[in-house]
Motif scaffolding. Sequence first.
Motif, mmCIF file in Angstrom:
data_model
loop_
_atom_site.group_PDB
_atom_site.id
_atom_site.type_symbol
_atom_site.label_atom_id
_atom_site.label_comp_id
_atom_site.label_asym_id
_atom_site.label_seq_id
_atom_site.Cartn_x
_atom_site.Cartn_y
_atom_site.Cartn_z
ATOM 1 N N PHE A 114 223.450 -14.938 66.809
ATOM 2 C CA PHE A 114 224.677 -15.387 66.142
ATOM 3 C C PHE A 114 225.176 -14.229 65.273
ATOM 4 C CE2 PHE A 114 226.658 -17.681 62.446
ATOM 5 C CZ PHE A 114 227.760 -18.175 63.134
ATOM 6 N N ARG A 115 226.077 -13.440 65.828
ATOM 7 C CA ARG A 115 226.562 -12.225 65.139
ATOM 8 C C ARG A 115 227.772 -12.547 64.280
ATOM 9 N NH1 ARG A 115 228.821 -8.604 68.688
ATOM 10 N NH2 ARG A 115 229.229 -10.366 70.067
ATOM 11 N N ASP A 116 227.758 -12.067 63.047
ATOM 12 C CA ASP A 116 228.872 -12.311 62.129
ATOM 13 C C ASP A 116 230.186 -11.751 62.667
ATOM 14 O OD1 ASP A 116 227.196 -13.586 60.362
ATOM 15 O OD2 ASP A 116 226.816 -11.792 59.155
ATOM 16 N N SER A 117 230.112 -10.674 63.459
ATOM 17 C CA SER A 117 231.323 -10.009 63.940
ATOM 18 C C SER A 117 231.858 -10.590 65.245
ATOM 19 C CB SER A 117 231.055 -8.510 64.141
ATOM 20 O OG SER A 117 230.024 -8.313 65.095
ATOM 21 N N SER A 118 231.172 -11.562 65.818
ATOM 22 C CA SER A 118 231.620 -12.142 67.092
ATOM 23 C C SER A 118 232.788 -13.098 66.864
ATOM 24 C CB SER A 118 230.468 -12.897 67.762
ATOM 25 O OG SER A 118 230.118 -14.047 67.011
ATOM 26 N N ILE A 119 233.590 -13.295 67.896
ATOM 27 C CA ILE A 119 234.702 -14.250 67.801
ATOM 28 C C ILE A 119 234.168 -15.657 67.564
ATOM 29 C CG2 ILE A 119 236.431 -15.438 69.217
ATOM 30 C CD1 ILE A 119 237.438 -12.821 70.172
ATOM 31 N N PHE A 120 233.005 -15.960 68.147
ATOM 32 C CA PHE A 120 232.430 -17.285 67.928
ATOM 33 C C PHE A 120 232.139 -17.514 66.447
ATOM 34 C CE2 PHE A 120 228.547 -20.001 67.673
ATOM 35 C CZ PHE A 120 229.185 -21.196 67.980
ATOM 36 N N ALA A 121 231.556 -16.508 65.791
ATOM 37 C CA ALA A 121 231.227 -16.640 64.369
ATOM 38 C C ALA A 121 232.472 -16.563 63.486
ATOM 39 C CB ALA A 121 230.225 -15.560 63.959
ATOM 40 N N ILE A 163 232.791 -25.298 75.904
ATOM 41 C CA ILE A 163 231.552 -24.524 75.821
ATOM 42 C C ILE A 163 231.869 -23.138 75.259
ATOM 43 C CG2 ILE A 163 231.738 -23.771 78.243
ATOM 44 C CD1 ILE A 163 228.624 -23.805 78.310
ATOM 45 N N PHE A 164 231.066 -22.715 74.299
ATOM 46 C CA PHE A 164 231.269 -21.430 73.638
ATOM 47 C C PHE A 164 230.086 -20.517 73.954
ATOM 48 C CE2 PHE A 164 233.402 -24.731 71.268
ATOM 49 C CZ PHE A 164 234.655 -24.194 71.012
ATOM 50 N N TRP A 165 230.357 -19.219 73.948
ATOM 51 C CA TRP A 165 229.287 -18.275 74.276
ATOM 52 C C TRP A 165 229.388 -17.033 73.400
ATOM 53 C CZ3 TRP A 165 231.115 -13.518 75.695
ATOM 54 C CH2 TRP A 165 232.435 -13.463 76.185
ATOM 55 N N SER A 166 228.269 -16.358 73.282
ATOM 56 C CA SER A 166 228.238 -15.054 72.625
ATOM 57 C C SER A 166 227.105 -14.244 73.238
ATOM 58 C CB SER A 166 228.031 -15.198 71.108
ATOM 59 O OG SER A 166 228.088 -13.933 70.462
ATOM 60 N N GLN A 167 227.462 -13.143 73.867
ATOM 61 C CA GLN A 167 226.529 -12.272 74.578
ATOM 62 C C GLN A 167 225.869 -12.982 75.768
ATOM 63 O OE1 GLN A 167 224.333 -9.527 71.556
ATOM 64 N NE2 GLN A 167 224.643 -11.444 70.442
ATOM 65 N N THR A 168 226.516 -14.009 76.265
ATOM 66 C CA THR A 168 226.010 -14.747 77.434
ATOM 67 C C THR A 168 227.150 -15.066 78.400
ATOM 68 O OG1 THR A 168 226.278 -16.845 76.266
ATOM 69 C CG2 THR A 168 224.078 -15.832 76.203
ATOM 70 N N THR A 210 229.100 -27.544 73.582
ATOM 71 C CA THR A 210 227.931 -26.740 73.937
ATOM 72 C C THR A 210 228.135 -25.288 73.522
ATOM 73 O OG1 THR A 210 227.553 -28.179 75.845
ATOM 74 C CG2 THR A 210 226.412 -26.056 75.845
ATOM 75 N N VAL A 211 227.062 -24.663 73.035
ATOM 76 C CA VAL A 211 227.086 -23.256 72.621
ATOM 77 C C VAL A 211 225.902 -22.551 73.279
ATOM 78 C CG1 VAL A 211 226.959 -21.630 70.706
ATOM 79 C CG2 VAL A 211 228.134 -23.833 70.400
ATOM 80 N N MET A 212 226.174 -21.442 73.966
ATOM 81 C CA MET A 212 225.107 -20.690 74.609
ATOM 82 C C MET A 212 225.022 -19.300 73.978
ATOM 83 S SD MET A 212 224.381 -20.061 78.717
ATOM 84 C CE MET A 212 225.005 -21.678 79.153
ATOM 85 N N LEU A 213 223.871 -19.007 73.356
ATOM 86 C CA LEU A 213 223.651 -17.732 72.679
ATOM 87 C C LEU A 213 222.491 -16.984 73.325
ATOM 88 C CD1 LEU A 213 223.933 -18.893 68.943
ATOM 89 C CD2 LEU A 213 225.764 -18.033 70.442
ATOM 90 N N ASN A 214 222.453 -15.674 73.130
ATOM 91 C CA ASN A 214 221.427 -14.817 73.732
ATOM 92 C C ASN A 214 220.253 -14.623 72.771
ATOM 93 O OD1 ASN A 214 219.911 -12.766 74.905
ATOM 94 N ND2 ASN A 214 221.701 -11.708 75.713
ATOM 95 N N GLY A 215 219.116 -15.240 73.108
ATOM 96 C CA GLY A 215 217.928 -15.127 72.262
ATOM 97 C C GLY A 215 217.223 -13.802 72.369
ATOM 98 N N SER A 216 217.628 -12.957 73.322
ATOM 99 C CA SER A 216 217.019 -11.632 73.478
ATOM 100 C C SER A 216 217.836 -10.530 72.809
ATOM 101 C CB SER A 216 216.860 -11.300 74.972
ATOM 102 O OG SER A 216 215.950 -12.175 75.588
ATOM 103 N N SER A 217 218.929 -10.895 72.207
ATOM 104 C CA SER A 217 219.808 -9.903 71.601
ATOM 105 C C SER A 217 219.111 -9.156 70.462
ATOM 106 C CB SER A 217 221.071 -10.570 71.064
ATOM 107 O OG SER A 217 221.862 -9.661 70.334
ATOM 108 N N THR A 218 219.329 -7.855 70.426
ATOM 109 C CA THR A 218 218.787 -7.050 69.332
ATOM 110 C C THR A 218 219.763 -7.003 68.157
ATOM 111 O OG1 THR A 218 219.719 -5.051 70.331
ATOM 112 C CG2 THR A 218 217.443 -5.619 70.893
ATOM 113 N N ALA A 219 220.955 -7.586 68.370
ATOM 114 C CA ALA A 219 221.981 -7.569 67.327
ATOM 115 C C ALA A 219 222.244 -8.965 66.771
ATOM 116 C CB ALA A 219 223.277 -6.999 67.901
ATOM 117 N N ASN A 220 221.237 -9.839 66.846
ATOM 118 C CA ASN A 220 221.320 -11.227 66.400
ATOM 119 C C ASN A 220 222.036 -12.091 67.440
ATOM 120 O OD1 ASN A 220 219.988 -10.747 63.980
ATOM 121 N ND2 ASN A 220 221.893 -10.474 62.816
#
Length: 301
Positions: free
Chosen positions: A215-222, A122-127, A203-213
């Motif tokens: 799926f951020r290009d600068s995240s380790i996930f991306a 399972i992968f995450w970004s901002q979650t 599974t991938v869990m992302l934050n839909g309330s993020s003001t910075a996208n």
Amino acid sequence: MFFLISQHFCRKGKSRNDATMCDLVLLGLVALSLTKSPVATVAPKKEWEGHGSSNNLKEIMIGRCFDYLENVNPSAGVKDCAEIWEEFLKVFSGKDPCSIKEQDYKQFLHLVEHDIPVNQSIFWSQTREITSKFSEITESFMPLEATLTGYLADNLNWCGSRSIKGPNFESCPKWNDCENNAARSFWRSASKIYASKAQGVVTVMLNGSSTANAFRDSSIFAEIEVGNLDKAKVTLVRLWIIDNLMGPDNESCGSGSVGKLELILVEKGIKYVCVDNYRPVQILQCINKADSPTCNLDFAP
């Protein structure tokens, strides 16, 4: 002061032996005055704005190693915790903290390597928090932080210095201070291996309330993890776009940065499904905020 007092007492001496004793005392005091006090040490200069290596880093990592292998995940196999620590220390001890490359951790990561169960990546970004809680409660997932690699280093800080051997407890570079700092290179390298081991349903869990996208290009996930998913081993990617309980709903499946991620998966030849506010995760969010309007969930079929 002690020198003057000694002179005063020595002037009262009347015998030759008294005079000799006074000379020895005076010589001793002079030598003592020229000797550097061992307690007057100067702390190493603080080179960076970030926190230094975590206190008791060695003891914490070795303790975590034994705990993981004996209690958390015995199926990880037999490992030498002392050797694991020495290999970890070797990566950064006595080195410029901004010169640590991802490949420097190769041997350490080999020592801690173990299999990831099928369907449990399972992968995450901002979650991070909700992903960790959901994984722990359901016992259905093994995020990077629940592998031996992540368990050892989670929430710890470390780096070295060219001027000392061992960890630098005074200061370390922050995440963005330099590209090749010890922690950043570690997590990038660990994430690459973790992603390459994913099998079955991912599974991938992302934050839909993020003001910075979401799926951020600068995240380790991306940057790291998506590109290292092996389409020969991954049968499906489940995208869960989770809003904060109080919103806002900035991104959803099929739009914005989430749409960009979906396109990447299509181009890689990996099937995916996307769900906004996956209900079991939303219920978990509501445990501590049951009075939130979002938590008036309709459980009717």
